[in-house]
Design an enzyme around this catalytic site. Structure first.
Site: not given
Length: 224
Positions: A58-59
């Site tokens: 997610a990053d």
């Protein structure tokens, strides 16, 4: 890889990644790596995580990406991850496919499903989605900012008092970060164009009798 032999409650021992940090583009060029290939492989990797695996980084900012020989990519630091059920992955595939192909009805259908039966004016929402999608008609896919498109959709949802499902908030963040990383590598990076054939493939995969049975068997109580 994690070396469990030396890992304990206070120490996590992992394999060392010997590569070029995602922020060091000069080193990427000096090593003879192909920026366009790296950008393309990055989006394919993340879309596979999202649409096929249902478990995604997610990053994916430059500090969490390393470039390796033969234009390979390593993602590190999975401290922030997202998970998507089979039903949610199918909905997301329909939404993204609708955006890429200017199918406002498909986009509105998914957003209404995500609304969880909220008391909203479906006709008004459909009209806004029509206008939103129509503004991209005739624009080459390579010129579309996918991250900005998704962010604008979230704004429309909020204007109608609809909350984005929690599992999708991280997803949009991941898309925006990934698109920035891709365009850092290649200013002409076409995330929508790269995603289009993958979305077609996933829709076909979801349309098989076995896949549909699995989706509906896990959605006796709809996930919102």
């Amino acid at each position: 890889a994690i070396y469990w032999r030396w890992t304990c409650e206070r120490l996590n021992v992992q394999a060392y990644i010997d590569g070029i940090p995602g922020s060091d583009l000069a080193a990427v060029d000096a090593a003879g790596l192909e920026r366009k290939t790296l950008a393309r492989r990055g989006i394919h990797a993340v879309l596979k995580m999202i649409l096929e695996d249902g478990f995604f980084h997610a990053d994916p900012h430059p500090g969490n990406v390393y470039y390796l020989p033969e234009n390979r990519i390593a993602f590190i630091d999975f401290g922030m991850v997202g998970r998507l059920s089979a039903e949610r992955r199918y909905q997301l595939t329909l939404l993204l496919h609708g955006l890429v192909n200017h199918d406002s009805a498909a986009v509105a259908d998914v957003l209404l499903e995500w609304s969880g039966g909220s008391d909203i004016d479906g006709d008004t929402l459909q009209n806004e989605i029509d206008v939103f999608v129509d503004q991209y008609r005739g624009i080459p896919l390579r010129e579309i900012n996918f991250g900005a498109m998704l962010s604008d959709l979230v704004t429309i949802l909020r204007e109608h008092g609809l909350a984005l499902p929690p599992d999708l908030a991280l997803l949009i963040k991941s898309f925006i970060t990934l698109e920035g990383l891709g365009r850092q590598l290649d200013p002409g990076f076409d995330i929508a164009g790269e995603a289009a054939p993958l979305l077609e493939r996933e829709l076909l995969a979801h349309a098989t009798p076995g896949a549909l049975a699995r989706i509906f068997s896990t959605s006796v109580v709809p996930e919102r």
